[in-house]
Design a protein around this motif. Structure first.
Motif, PDB file in Angstrom:
ATOM      1  N   TYR A   1       0.830  -1.202   0.000  1.00  0.00           N
ATOM      2  CA  TYR A   1       0.000   0.000   0.000  1.00  0.00           C
ATOM      3  C   TYR A   1       0.869   1.259   0.000  1.00  0.00           C
ATOM      4  N   TYR A   2       2.000   1.191   0.703  1.00  0.00           N
ATOM      5  CA  TYR A   2       2.872   2.359   0.847  1.00  0.00           C
ATOM      6  C   TYR A   2       4.035   2.390  -0.137  1.00  0.00           C
ATOM      7  N   LEU A   3       4.418   1.236  -0.678  1.00  0.00           N
ATOM      8  CA  LEU A   3       5.631   1.148  -1.486  1.00  0.00           C
ATOM      9  C   LEU A   3       5.358   0.532  -2.853  1.00  0.00           C
ATOM     10  N   PRO A   4       6.230   0.776  -3.835  1.00  0.00           N
ATOM     11  CA  PRO A   4       6.128   0.077  -5.131  1.00  0.00           C
ATOM     12  C   PRO A   4       6.363  -1.424  -4.949  1.00  0.00           C
ATOM     13  N   ALA A   5       5.797  -2.223  -5.829  1.00  0.00           N
ATOM     14  CA  ALA A   5       5.934  -3.679  -5.739  1.00  0.00           C
ATOM     15  C   ALA A   5       7.401  -4.109  -5.795  1.00  0.00           C
ATOM     16  N   ILE A   6       8.207  -3.406  -6.605  1.00  0.00           N
ATOM     17  CA  ILE A   6       9.622  -3.759  -6.745  1.00  0.00           C
ATOM     18  C   ILE A   6      10.354  -3.582  -5.424  1.00  0.00           C
ATOM     19  N   THR A   7      10.069  -2.496  -4.710  1.00  0.00           N
ATOM     20  CA  THR A   7      10.725  -2.238  -3.424  1.00  0.00           C
ATOM     21  C   THR A   7      10.314  -3.262  -2.377  1.00  0.00           C
ATOM     22  N   VAL A   8       9.037  -3.621  -2.346  1.00  0.00           N
ATOM     23  CA  VAL A   8       8.541  -4.597  -1.371  1.00  0.00           C
ATOM     24  C   VAL A   8       9.199  -5.959  -1.578  1.00  0.00           C
ATOM     25  N   THR A   9       9.224  -6.421  -2.810  1.00  0.00           N
ATOM     26  CA  THR A   9       9.818  -7.732  -3.065  1.00  0.00           C
ATOM     27  C   THR A   9      11.327  -7.711  -2.830  1.00  0.00           C
ATOM     28  N   PHE A  10      11.961  -6.548  -3.065  1.00  0.00           N
ATOM     29  CA  PHE A  10      13.386  -6.393  -2.782  1.00  0.00           C
ATOM     30  C   PHE A  10      13.650  -6.622  -1.295  1.00  0.00           C
ATOM     31  N   ILE A  11      12.833  -6.010  -0.442  1.00  0.00           N
ATOM     32  CA  ILE A  11      13.000  -6.149   1.006  1.00  0.00           C
ATOM     33  C   ILE A  11      12.692  -7.578   1.454  1.00  0.00           C
ATOM     34  N   LEU A  12      11.608  -8.151   0.931  1.00  0.00           N
ATOM     35  CA  LEU A  12      11.204  -9.494   1.359  1.00  0.00           C
ATOM     36  C   LEU A  12      12.193 -10.560   0.918  1.00  0.00           C
ATOM     37  N   ASN A  13      13.008 -10.258  -0.088  1.00  0.00           N
ATOM     38  CA  ASN A  13      14.014 -11.229  -0.503  1.00  0.00           C
ATOM     39  C   ASN A  13      15.165 -11.340   0.488  1.00  0.00           C
ATOM     40  N   MET A  14      15.136 -10.526   1.523  1.00  0.00           N
ATOM     41  CA  MET A  14      16.125 -10.634   2.583  1.00  0.00           C
ATOM     42  C   MET A  14      15.684 -11.611   3.675  1.00  0.00           C
ATOM     43  N   SER A  15      14.576 -12.321   3.452  1.00  0.00           N
ATOM     44  CA  SER A  15      14.083 -13.293   4.438  1.00  0.00           C
ATOM     45  C   SER A  15      15.138 -14.314   4.866  1.00  0.00           C
ATOM     46  N   PRO A  16      15.979 -14.828   3.938  1.00  0.00           N
ATOM     47  CA  PRO A  16      17.029 -15.762   4.382  1.00  0.00           C
ATOM     48  C   PRO A  16      17.972 -15.148   5.413  1.00  0.00           C
ATOM     49  N   ILE A  17      18.201 -13.842   5.344  1.00  0.00           N
ATOM     50  CA  ILE A  17      19.008 -13.172   6.353  1.00  0.00           C
ATOM     51  C   ILE A  17      18.284 -13.199   7.695  1.00  0.00           C
ATOM     52  N   PHE A  18      16.973 -12.976   7.651  1.00  0.00           N
ATOM     53  CA  PHE A  18      16.176 -13.032   8.868  1.00  0.00           C
ATOM     54  C   PHE A  18      16.228 -14.436   9.476  1.00  0.00           C
ATOM     55  N   VAL A  19      16.145 -15.465   8.607  1.00  0.00           N
ATOM     56  CA  VAL A  19      16.222 -16.848   9.079  1.00  0.00           C
ATOM     57  C   VAL A  19      17.572 -17.109   9.752  1.00  0.00           C
ATOM     58  N   LEU A  20      18.634 -16.579   9.147  1.00  0.00           N
ATOM     59  CA  LEU A  20      19.978 -16.753   9.687  1.00  0.00           C
ATOM     60  C   LEU A  20      20.088 -16.127  11.079  1.00  0.00           C
ATOM     61  N   VAL A  21      19.556 -14.918  11.223  1.00  0.00           N
ATOM     62  CA  VAL A  21      19.608 -14.220  12.513  1.00  0.00           C
ATOM     63  C   VAL A  21      18.762 -14.940  13.549  1.00  0.00           C
ATOM     64  N   LEU A  22      17.554 -15.374  13.147  1.00  0.00           N
ATOM     65  CA  LEU A  22      16.680 -16.099  14.072  1.00  0.00           C
ATOM     66  C   LEU A  22      17.324 -17.401  14.528  1.00  0.00           C
ATOM     67  N   GLY A  23      18.020 -18.067  13.599  1.00  0.00           N
ATOM     68  CA  GLY A  23      18.714 -19.302  13.945  1.00  0.00           C
ATOM     69  C   GLY A  23      19.816 -19.079  14.970  1.00  0.00           C
ATOM     70  N   MET A  24      20.472 -17.934  14.896  1.00  0.00           N
ATOM     71  CA  MET A  24      21.529 -17.607  15.850  1.00  0.00           C
ATOM     72  C   MET A  24      20.973 -17.450  17.264  1.00  0.00           C
ATOM     73  N   PHE A  25      19.811 -16.812  17.374  1.00  0.00           N
ATOM     74  CA  PHE A  25      19.251 -16.509  18.683  1.00  0.00           C
ATOM     75  C   PHE A  25      18.430 -17.662  19.279  1.00  0.00           C
ATOM     76  N   PHE A  26      17.633 -18.322  18.423  1.00  0.00           N
ATOM     77  CA  PHE A  26      16.700 -19.320  18.944  1.00  0.00           C
ATOM     78  C   PHE A  26      17.178 -20.762  18.784  1.00  0.00           C
ATOM     79  N   LEU A  27      17.999 -21.026  17.769  1.00  0.00           N
ATOM     80  CA  LEU A  27      18.480 -22.383  17.535  1.00  0.00           C
ATOM     81  C   LEU A  27      19.963 -22.536  17.860  1.00  0.00           C
ATOM     82  N   LYS A  28      20.583 -21.440  18.262  1.00  0.00           N
ATOM     83  CA  LYS A  28      22.000 -21.441  18.617  1.00  0.00           C
ATOM     84  C   LYS A  28      22.873 -21.927  17.461  1.00  0.00           C
TER      85      LYS A  28
END
Length: 294
Positions: A92-119
């Motif tokens: 709603y606030y951003l162009p589709a290209i910008t949104v998908t660009f940000i969401l493609n960083m999900s593997p980075i989020f998984v990596l960080v979550l794995g560090m904190f919750f899965l050690k």
């Protein structure tokens, strides 16, 4: 075994295309509907379709599922209420290209979550990939001053990516032992998520009647791009590993960029193209190359 993997890859790749078209359809639908009511109608209808399908095929509920209601609630909250719900607000606030660009960083989020919750400690190659991704992000946004609503859109989209990362990790853990049926897990999590969205929509008095064009978009998104797509995606998870599918999901960055340029006339500069290429390479390193080095 190879044929099963090829079939699973084809399933996952088809889903990435369907989800890529979702961005275009959502941007069109947001011209008439507000983000909350739009996402609520989509997933409420999708959950009804899934329940009807389970009834038609006389699916018998696994007894173990009755004791996992909190798990379904968690999946519904992370995968639908947070990930999908905030994605609509991001679009709603951003162009589709910008949104998908940000969401493609999900593997980075998984990596960080794995560090904190899965050690789980990241490898050197993964850290290099993260640095490359950061460089791509800086290049993509450099020279552009974001308005206040765009800053909000970026923040909400990042939260959406974190929600999806949590959903992927939890879902994969549920399927690891093979005791929970994919269809049941998809139906229950979608239903719980849609109930959360519906409750929020009612409490905020956002119920409205969509136009005919919006209704067609909702029906397509609900039946094809949600109910069918999530079944195929989660079914492929039985054969493919989470990072295999994440790599395929990253191709959406390219698919959506092309679709948004053609159908939404969204502009894309050479600088942004280079940023997209850099982050794509970085994500591939984070997800794939460390597998062969560690």
């Amino acid at each position: 075994m190879l044929s099963k993997r090829i079939y699973a890859l084809a399933e996952a790749l088809l889903v990435t295309f369907l989800w890529s078209t979702s961005y275009i359809l959502i941007k069109i639908g947001l011209r008439e509907l507000n983000p909350l009511v739009f996402v609520t109608y989509r997933y409420a209808l999708a959950s009804i379709v899934l329940i009807i399908l389970s009834t038609m095929f006389r699916y018998k509920c696994n007894k173990n599922l009755r004791s996992k209601q909190l798990l379904f609630l968690l999946l519904g909250f992370t995968g639908y209420f947070i990930a999908q719900g905030l994605q609509f607000f991001g679009l709603y606030y951003l162009p589709a290209i910008t949104v998908t660009f940000i969401l493609n960083m999900s593997p980075i989020f998984v990596l960080v979550l794995g560090m904190f919750f899965l050690k789980e400690k990241p490898t050197i190659i993964q850290l290099i990939g993260v640095i490359i991704v950061i460089c791509g992000v800086m290049l993509f946004f450099s020279g552009s001053l974001l308005a206040l609503n765009e800053v909000l859109g970026v923040f909400l989209t990042i939260l959406s990516g974190i929600g999806w990362a949590l959903y992927m990790v939890i879902f994969r853990c549920c399927l690891r032992d093979g005791k929970i049926d994919v269809f049941a897990l998809t139906t229950y999590s979608t239903s719980f998520g849609s109930l959360l969205l519906l409750g929020t929509t009612i409490m905020t008095n956002n119920i409205m009647i969509p136009s005919t064009n919006s209704l067609y978009i909702i029906l397509w998104l609900s039946i094809i791009n949600t109910a069918l797509a999530f079944i195929l995606w989660n079914h492929a998870l039985r054969v493919l590993r989470a990072y295999d599918q994440s790599i395929l999901q990253n191709t959406m960055l390219i698919q959506i960029t092309l679709l948004a340029y053609v159908f939404l006339r969204e502009s894309i500069t050479p600088q942004k193209i280079l940023g997209i290429i850099i982050i794509f390479i970085g994500i591939l390193i984070v997800q794939a190359l460390h597998k062969y080095i560690t």
